[in-house]
Motif scaffolding. Structure first.
Motif, mmCIF file in Angstrom:
data_model
loop_
_atom_site.group_PDB
_atom_site.id
_atom_site.type_symbol
_atom_site.label_atom_id
_atom_site.label_comp_id
_atom_site.label_asym_id
_atom_site.label_seq_id
_atom_site.Cartn_x
_atom_site.Cartn_y
_atom_site.Cartn_z
ATOM 1 N N ALA A 99 0.797 -1.118 -0.088
ATOM 2 C CA ALA A 99 -0.152 0.042 -0.011
ATOM 3 C C ALA A 99 0.985 1.220 -0.110
ATOM 4 N N THR A 100 0.430 2.365 -0.193
ATOM 5 C CA THR A 100 0.917 3.695 -0.376
ATOM 6 C C THR A 100 0.657 4.270 0.965
ATOM 7 N N MET A 101 1.610 5.291 1.341
ATOM 8 C CA MET A 101 1.807 6.059 2.430
ATOM 9 C C MET A 101 0.405 6.918 2.553
ATOM 10 N N ARG A 102 0.077 7.381 1.501
ATOM 11 C CA ARG A 102 -1.545 7.962 1.301
ATOM 12 C C ARG A 102 -2.482 7.104 1.798
ATOM 13 N N GLN A 103 -2.479 5.898 1.277
ATOM 14 C CA GLN A 103 -3.679 4.808 1.793
ATOM 15 C C GLN A 103 -3.807 4.804 3.062
ATOM 16 N N VAL A 104 -2.544 4.786 3.563
ATOM 17 C CA VAL A 104 -2.619 4.166 5.149
ATOM 18 C C VAL A 104 -2.744 5.600 6.083
ATOM 19 N N LYS A 156 3.011 7.985 -3.912
ATOM 20 C CA LYS A 156 4.341 7.294 -4.598
ATOM 21 C C LYS A 156 5.012 6.532 -3.576
ATOM 22 N N VAL A 157 5.016 6.875 -2.091
ATOM 23 C CA VAL A 157 5.433 6.225 -1.255
ATOM 24 C C VAL A 157 5.018 4.847 -0.933
ATOM 25 N N LYS A 158 5.515 3.702 -1.071
ATOM 26 C CA LYS A 158 5.251 2.425 -0.655
ATOM 27 C C LYS A 158 5.581 2.181 0.843
ATOM 28 N N LEU A 159 4.652 1.568 1.508
ATOM 29 C CA LEU A 159 4.663 1.401 2.930
ATOM 30 C C LEU A 159 6.174 0.743 3.313
ATOM 31 N N GLU A 160 6.581 0.016 2.499
ATOM 32 C CA GLU A 160 8.010 -0.642 2.813
ATOM 33 C C GLU A 160 9.132 0.248 2.600
ATOM 34 N N GLU A 161 9.083 1.614 2.143
ATOM 35 C CA GLU A 161 9.916 2.378 1.914
ATOM 36 C C GLU A 161 9.983 3.449 3.397
ATOM 37 N N ILE A 162 9.061 3.146 4.424
ATOM 38 C CA ILE A 162 8.720 3.991 5.553
ATOM 39 C C ILE A 162 9.612 3.213 6.797
ATOM 40 N N PRO A 163 10.610 3.727 7.050
ATOM 41 C CA PRO A 163 11.133 3.047 8.328
ATOM 42 C C PRO A 163 10.406 3.156 9.376
ATOM 43 N N ARG A 164 10.425 2.137 10.326
ATOM 44 C CA ARG A 164 9.534 2.149 11.511
ATOM 45 C C ARG A 164 10.602 2.047 12.589
ATOM 46 N N LYS A 165 10.342 3.319 13.688
ATOM 47 C CA LYS A 165 11.045 3.287 14.697
ATOM 48 C C LYS A 165 11.203 2.335 15.580
ATOM 49 N N ILE A 166 10.033 1.756 15.807
ATOM 50 C CA ILE A 166 9.936 0.899 16.934
ATOM 51 C C ILE A 166 9.455 -0.694 16.275
ATOM 52 N N LYS A 167 10.072 -1.727 16.705
ATOM 53 C CA LYS A 167 9.771 -3.097 16.400
ATOM 54 C C LYS A 167 8.610 -3.473 17.260
#
Length: 137
Positions: A20-25, A72-83
């Motif tokens: 999904a994209t950043m906008r969708q989420v 245009k930004v896929k979720l997989e491109e967004i770093p997650r600060k906390i696991k």
């Protein structure tokens, strides 16, 4: 106690696919009023939890990014600060509670890592509160 007692099944959970994209989420989280959402891959496996903070840090650290081009930004491109960790459906209550202390919800997976739902911290607290009230009677 079996942790399945607390399970909110996947069919009742708002989650998003890693593709999904950043906008969708962003729009999904806004619509439902959530501050975090579980992310799964194309095979249904839990891969992490995306938070409002993760989205804000991505915006801050990507100068050319604005709301219009978040599609245009896929979720997989967004770093997650906390696991955010998940538990298996066979986990004990102690493992669940130790994670629920620092997570609003705890993702639940089966033995193959497939996302099957969440356990909300509020459900655990309500159960404990109701038990305390019953014990006082």
């Amino acid at each position: 106690m079996n942790i399945a007692f607390f399970l909110t099944p996947k069919s009742e959970v708002i989650f998003e696919n890693l593709e999904a994209t950043m906008r969708q989420v962003l729009e999904r989280m806004e619509y439902h009023g959530y501050s975090a959402i579980p992310i799964i891959d194309n095979k249904g496996r839990y891969v992490g939890t995306l938070t409002e903070g993760d989205l804000l840090w991505k915006l801050k650290n990507t100068p050319e990014l604005n709301f219009k081009n978040t599609e245009k930004v896929k979720l997989e491109e967004i770093p997650r600060k906390i696991k955010h960790k998940a538990v298996t459906i066979n986990s004990d209550i102690e493992s669940l509670i130790s994670l629920a202390v620092s997570q609003n919800f705890v993702p639940v997976i089966d033995d193959n890592g497939i996302f099957i739902g969440i356990i909300k911290r509020s459900d655990i607290i309500n159960y404990c509160y109701n038990g305390m009230c019953e014990a006082k009677k």
